[in-house]
Design an enzyme around this catalytic site. Structure first.
Site, PDB file in Angstrom:
ATOM      1  N   HIS A 135      14.470 -56.784   6.115  1.00 15.64           N
ATOM      2  CA  HIS A 135      14.444 -55.785   5.046  1.00 15.64           C
ATOM      3  C   HIS A 135      14.072 -54.401   5.583  1.00 15.64           C
ATOM      4  O   HIS A 135      12.971 -54.202   6.089  1.00 15.64           O
ATOM      5  CB  HIS A 135      13.399 -56.256   4.026  1.00 15.64           C
ATOM      6  CG  HIS A 135      13.571 -55.672   2.658  1.00 15.64           C
ATOM      7  ND1 HIS A 135      14.773 -55.669   1.985  1.00 15.64           N
ATOM      8  CD2 HIS A 135      12.685 -55.100   1.813  1.00 15.64           C
ATOM      9  CE1 HIS A 135      14.609 -55.121   0.788  1.00 15.64           C
ATOM     10  NE2 HIS A 135      13.357 -54.763   0.660  1.00 15.64           N
ATOM     11  N   SER A 176      15.145 -50.634   0.008  1.00 13.13           N
ATOM     12  CA  SER A 176      14.881 -51.615  -1.040  1.00 13.13           C
ATOM     13  C   SER A 176      15.264 -51.016  -2.409  1.00 13.13           C
ATOM     14  O   SER A 176      16.297 -50.362  -2.494  1.00 13.13           O
ATOM     15  CB  SER A 176      13.421 -52.059  -0.997  1.00 13.13           C
ATOM     16  OG  SER A 176      13.280 -53.277  -1.674  1.00 13.13           O
ATOM     17  N   ASP A 222      17.808 -60.336   5.803  1.00 10.32           N
ATOM     18  CA  ASP A 222      17.135 -59.808   4.623  1.00 10.32           C
ATOM     19  C   ASP A 222      17.751 -60.442   3.383  1.00 10.32           C
ATOM     20  O   ASP A 222      18.922 -60.225   3.087  1.00 10.32           O
ATOM     21  CB  ASP A 222      17.320 -58.287   4.577  1.00 10.32           C
ATOM     22  CG  ASP A 222      16.805 -57.701   3.273  1.00 10.32           C
ATOM     23  OD1 ASP A 222      16.026 -58.397   2.579  1.00 10.32           O
ATOM     24  OD2 ASP A 222      17.176 -56.567   2.949  1.00 10.32           O
TER      25      ASP A 222
END
Ligand SMILES: *[C@@H]1O[C@H](CO)[C@@H](O)[C@H](O)[C@H]1NC(C)=O
Ligand SMILES: *[C@@H]1O[C@H](CO)[C@@H](O)[C@H](O)[C@H]1NC(C)=O
Ligand SMILES: *[C@@H]1O[C@H](CO)[C@@H](O)[C@H](O)[C@H]1NC(C)=O
Ligand SMILES: CC(=O)N[C@H]1CO[C@H](CO)[C@@H](O)[C@@H]1O
Length: 518
Positions: free
Chosen positions: A486, A211, A461
């Site tokens: 994700h 991320s 994602d």
């Protein structure tokens, strides 16, 4: 009263009492000791500056960020001893040599897989407190590789999150030190100091992250190629954007690809909500359906805040979906045959009590500048969105207005909060200029020019849209993992992993191994 802060302080003072127990015992004064201890508990816990409590739902996503951060800590076998915590003296301002102030930056390491001459792996912390979990767990992608190549593994907490607090508060003044560039410079200095501490003579540091830290990992290699040898950047949004319309497009596509009836039901459900939202009676009905803490008021801030919450449930489910999530969500959405009740059912999946709809309370929660504040990580992360990244998941795309939620949350609503929460100077033009500067500085997803970097991304994602999806030079390696979510590649293998994920992990693995063996 904040239980965590209070118990921390208590531990210290009560230890003092414990050490004097013998004295009181022999002098027959145990009663005095108990009175003293009780008095201390009251004194310590009724702090003059109590930590305020806000009615903000813990399952709420704010700017796509769940309560505990974007990347869930991996499970660790409870029999595994926890690695001890260390603190590194990092500079408060890495770019001003006249400012000599330092702060304690928290880190962990694990050398149980290290073989002399092996590489160094660094998990870069991001928009949440870190823990020893990533270095302790032997069954996640990066430690599986670490065992194989004899790597020493490190995890460095990001400035302004967890215990790593440069200034002791999060005032607007202090937040100028909360930038990705400062965080990357922290990484560089940390690495140089670890090289000295462990006497690594020819270190080969490979950074990891998922991320936002995925982007940091890629940028660390791009910015400091002499210090960092290679990088794995999982689900890293290296492109900043104010109006991140692509996010909800992916959420819509994930549902629509699974079952067009499911996305159609969400759409119809939202159209009914939009209709009810127009009248006071309608809002009362919605308040009952969604079990809101207060009746939904008719002003646009309240309405947008409510929409952010219920759309956020779909976002969170898709962002973190495993192979069973979307089928389950769609079953809830469609099984009653009533589309609006479908939206209600989906929103009850993980609800914890009533849903907060008080916009002013949310703003107050975000304005709390204490490092012990309930919303401290949200305050820090949303600051980063205003100051560098944007990433506002508006409903502005034509796909979303046409087929998904109807026209609900405009990007301007997110942007205006920057001024409301932080400072009047964080107005619309400032935010747009900030995001432009970020892309100029890091060159964006098309201009990325680091080398020896792998970019794993799941197509389910929503963040993959902002990562490096096609090679920008001969040594960047996008790994597109069909149907996964994700940061899924970062965890250990599971029996229900789709083949695409297993294959994706193999690719990441072989890139890292080939770099180590170069
Ligand atoms: C560091 O490593 C080198 C090479 O292995 C060795 O010669 C040297 O003595 C070491 N220094 C310390 C302080 O351990
Ligand atoms: C904010 O700035 C952007 C880009 O300049 C512009 O498109 C938008 O209309 C502005 N919004 C407001 C509310 O001023
Ligand atoms: C990447 O681009 C920047 C800015 O154009 C440049 O300064 C740098 O030398 C480039 N790095 C490589 C490895 O090409
Ligand atoms: C936004 C984007 O480029 N998505 C692509 C991700 O990768 C898949 C599979 O290669 C493509 O189909 C998508 O278009």
């Amino acid at each position: 009263m904040n239980i965590k802060v209070c118990s921390k302080k208590l531990k210290f003072t009560l230890n003092l009492y414990l050490s004097s127990i013998f004295f009181f015992w022999t002098s027959g004064q145990m009663k005095t000791l108990f009175l003293l201890a009780a008095f201390t508990i009251i004194l310590v816990c009724s702090d003059a500056n109590p930590v305020k409590s806000y009615k903000i739902s813990k399952n709420r996503l704010i700017r796509g960020r769940p309560w505990h951060g974007f990347v869930k800590k991996p499970p660790v076998d409870p029999r595994t001893p926890k690695s001890p915590t260390y603190y590194h003296d990092s500079k408060v301002d890495n770019f001003d040599s006249s400012n000599t102030k330092t702060y304690k930056q928290r880190y962990w390491y694990n050398e149980k897989w290290y073989k002399p001459g092996g590489p160094q792996f660094l998990m870069i912390g991001g928009e949440a407190a870190e823990s020893s979990a990533w270095v302790d767990s032997g069954n996640v992608e990066w430690t599986i590789i670490a065992k194989e190549v004899g790597a020493m593994v490190f995890d460095l907490e990001h400035r302004f999150y967890g215990d790593s607090q440069p200034t002791g508060d999060l005032t607007f003044e202090s937040l100028k030190y909360l930038t990705s560039e400062q965080a990357l410079a922290d990484v560089k200095h940390f690495i140089l100091d670890m090289n000295a501490k462990f006497n690594f003579t020819s270190p080969r540091w490979i950074t990891f992250g998922g991320s936002y830290p995925g982007a940091l990992s890629a940028w660390a290699r791009q910015t400091y190629p002499d210090t960092i040898y290679a990088a794995v950047a999982s689900s890293g949004p290296v492109q900043a954007v104010v109006d991140f319309t692509g996010y909800l497009d992916v959420v819509y596509n994930a549902l629509n690809n699974y079952d067009p009836k499911c996305s159609a039901s969400v759409h119809t459900g939202f159209l009914q909500i939009n209709e009810l939202m127009k009248t006071e009676d309608g809002r009362k009905t919605l308040s009952t359906f969604f079990n809101t803490c207060d009746t939904i008021k008719g002003d646009s801030d309240t309405i947008n805040y409510f929409y952010e919450s219920i759309i956020g449930t779909y976002m969170g489910q898709v962002q973190y979906s495993d192979p069973t999530t979307i089928p389950y969500l769609c079953q809830l959405q469609t099984s009653s045959g009533d589309d609006l009740q479908g939206v209600v059912a989906v929103n009850q999946m993980e609800s914890q009590g009533c849903l907060d709809v008080n916009y002013q309370e949310y703003i107050d929660f975000m304005k709390d500048t204490s490092v012990n504040a309930e919303g401290v990580e949200y305050r820090a992360w949303v600051w980063q969105t205003c100051n560098e990244f944007g990433f506002y998941q508006s409903t502005d795309s034509s796909l979303v207005t046409g087929d998904f939620t109807g026209a609900d949350i405009p990007v301007d609503w997110y942007v205006q909060q920057c001024a409301q929460i932080y400072d009047a100077s964080m107005e619309n033009t400032t935010v747009y200029a900030n995001i432009k500067n970020t892309n100029k500085h890091y060159l964006g997803q098309k201009g990325y020019n680091g080398t020896k970097v792998v970019f794993p991304n799941g197509t389910n994602d929503p963040w993959h849209v902002l990562s490096v999806l096609s090679p920008t030079n001969s040594k960047t390696y996008p790994v597109i993992i069909d149907g996964t979510s994700h940061c899924a590649d970062m965890y250990g293998p599971r029996s229900d992993d789709p083949t695409s994920l297993t294959e994706g992990r193999k690719k990441i693995h072989s890139h890292v191994i080939s770099w180590v063996n170069e």
